[in-house]
Design a protein around this motif. Structure first.
Motif, PDB file in Angstrom:
ATOM      1  N   GLU A 142      19.509  17.501 -57.400  1.00  9.63           N
ATOM      2  CA  GLU A 142      20.346  16.306 -57.488  1.00  9.63           C
ATOM      3  C   GLU A 142      21.561  16.442 -56.585  1.00  9.63           C
ATOM      4  OE1 GLU A 142      21.284  16.239 -61.627  1.00  9.63           O
ATOM      5  OE2 GLU A 142      19.331  15.431 -62.186  1.00  9.63           O
ATOM      6  N   ILE A 143      21.827  15.395 -55.845  1.00  9.02           N
ATOM      7  CA  ILE A 143      23.055  15.325 -55.066  1.00  9.02           C
ATOM      8  C   ILE A 143      24.080  14.650 -55.966  1.00  9.02           C
ATOM      9  CG2 ILE A 143      24.169  14.288 -53.057  1.00  9.02           C
ATOM     10  CD1 ILE A 143      21.372  14.428 -51.709  1.00  9.02           C
ATOM     11  N   TRP A 150      18.496  12.062 -57.138  1.00  4.55           N
ATOM     12  CA  TRP A 150      17.450  13.030 -56.865  1.00  4.55           C
ATOM     13  C   TRP A 150      17.254  13.176 -55.368  1.00  4.55           C
ATOM     14  CZ3 TRP A 150      13.029  11.365 -60.701  1.00  4.55           C
ATOM     15  CH2 TRP A 150      13.406  11.739 -61.989  1.00  4.55           C
ATOM     16  N   SER A 151      16.945  14.396 -54.948  1.00  3.21           N
ATOM     17  CA  SER A 151      16.684  14.674 -53.541  1.00  3.21           C
ATOM     18  C   SER A 151      15.476  15.598 -53.443  1.00  3.21           C
ATOM     19  CB  SER A 151      17.915  15.355 -52.918  1.00  3.21           C
ATOM     20  OG  SER A 151      17.671  15.679 -51.577  1.00  3.21           O
ATOM     21  N   PRO A 152      14.602  15.384 -52.454  1.00  4.58           N
ATOM     22  CA  PRO A 152      13.436  16.262 -52.319  1.00  4.58           C
ATOM     23  C   PRO A 152      13.808  17.662 -51.848  1.00  4.58           C
ATOM     24  CG  PRO A 152      13.471  14.643 -50.563  1.00  4.58           C
ATOM     25  CD  PRO A 152      14.587  14.288 -51.491  1.00  4.58           C
ATOM     26  N   THR A 153      14.857  17.769 -51.035  1.00  4.49           N
ATOM     27  CA  THR A 153      15.294  19.069 -50.521  1.00  4.49           C
ATOM     28  C   THR A 153      16.815  19.118 -50.495  1.00  4.49           C
ATOM     29  OG1 THR A 153      15.244  18.293 -48.228  1.00  4.49           O
ATOM     30  CG2 THR A 153      13.262  19.399 -49.046  1.00  4.49           C
ATOM     31  N   MET A 154      17.323  20.267 -50.135  1.00  2.00           N
ATOM     32  CA  MET A 154      18.777  20.435 -50.082  1.00  2.00           C
ATOM     33  C   MET A 154      19.159  21.218 -48.838  1.00  2.00           C
ATOM     34  SD  MET A 154      19.398  23.444 -52.811  1.00  2.00           S
ATOM     35  CE  MET A 154      18.535  24.992 -52.672  1.00  2.00           C
ATOM     36  N   VAL A 179      20.166   7.285 -48.973  1.00  2.00           N
ATOM     37  CA  VAL A 179      19.482   7.210 -50.263  1.00  2.00           C
ATOM     38  C   VAL A 179      18.572   5.975 -50.250  1.00  2.00           C
ATOM     39  CG1 VAL A 179      19.804   6.941 -52.753  1.00  2.00           C
ATOM     40  CG2 VAL A 179      21.412   8.335 -51.426  1.00  2.00           C
ATOM     41  N   PRO A 180      17.287   6.142 -50.564  1.00  4.11           N
ATOM     42  CA  PRO A 180      16.367   4.992 -50.570  1.00  4.11           C
ATOM     43  C   PRO A 180      16.763   3.955 -51.624  1.00  4.11           C
ATOM     44  CG  PRO A 180      15.159   7.075 -50.725  1.00  4.11           C
ATOM     45  CD  PRO A 180      16.606   7.400 -50.881  1.00  4.11           C
ATOM     46  N   ARG A 208      17.751   2.904 -59.573  1.00  5.47           N
ATOM     47  CA  ARG A 208      17.642   3.665 -60.821  1.00  5.47           C
ATOM     48  C   ARG A 208      19.002   3.877 -61.477  1.00  5.47           C
ATOM     49  NH1 ARG A 208      16.559   8.892 -60.073  1.00  5.47           N
ATOM     50  NH2 ARG A 208      16.313   9.111 -62.146  1.00  5.47           N
ATOM     51  N   HIS A 209      20.087   3.606 -60.763  1.00  6.33           N
ATOM     52  CA  HIS A 209      21.432   3.950 -61.225  1.00  6.33           C
ATOM     53  C   HIS A 209      22.292   2.717 -61.473  1.00  6.33           C
ATOM     54  CE1 HIS A 209      20.557   8.099 -60.217  1.00  6.33           C
ATOM     55  NE2 HIS A 209      20.078   7.674 -59.071  1.00  6.33           N
TER      56      HIS A 209
END
Length: 133
Positions: free
Chosen positions: A71-72, A23-27, A7-8, A14-15
């Motif tokens: 979202e992961i 948030w994730s761009p893909t899964m 995770v960047p 943000r958390h």
């Protein structure tokens, strides 16, 4: 090809709690849950895909482009059962994952598809080009 990455830092910041969804761009394929109404609104699975492969990226693109988020959920548990052999009939001479990836590029990437084609050496042999791209 889907790969997990760390995770960047910008996302971590943000958390307040590491158990919050990220948030994730893909899964990854086959390891997700989705609201049925949203799934139907974005068109469910692409009926032009062959057997399986690439649907995770196709659903990822559709989700983001149609107003959703991926979202992961760190504290979730997912089970996956692997079969001893495939229940599908695989046609010889067809690279299904490549075929589906090219369809994905043609349908969703517009002018950015050129980057995918550069990556595969512009080799579309044994595949198709979508008629509605």
């Amino acid at each position: 090809m889907f790969n997990w990455h760390a995770v960047p830092e910008r996302e971590k910041k943000r958390h307040k709690n590491p158990a919050e969804p990220v948030w994730s761009p893909t899964m990854a394929g086959g390891l997700f849950s989705i609201d049925r109404v949203f799934f139907e609104r974005i068109g469910t699975y692409d009926s032009g895909f062959d057997i399986w492969g690439g649907e995770n990226l196709e659903l990822s693109f559709k989700t983001w482009m149609c107003g959703g988020t991926l979202e992961i959920v760190p504290c979730s548990h997912v089970g996956h059962i692997f079969r001893k052999r495939s229940p599908y009939k695989w046609r010889s001479g067809v690279n299904v994952l490549k075929r589906n990836s090219i369809r994905l590029s043609e349908v969703w990437l517009d002018e950015y598809a050129k980057y995918y084609y550069q990556r595969i050496g512009h080799d579309k042999v044994g595949t198709f080009v979508s008629s509605h791209a």
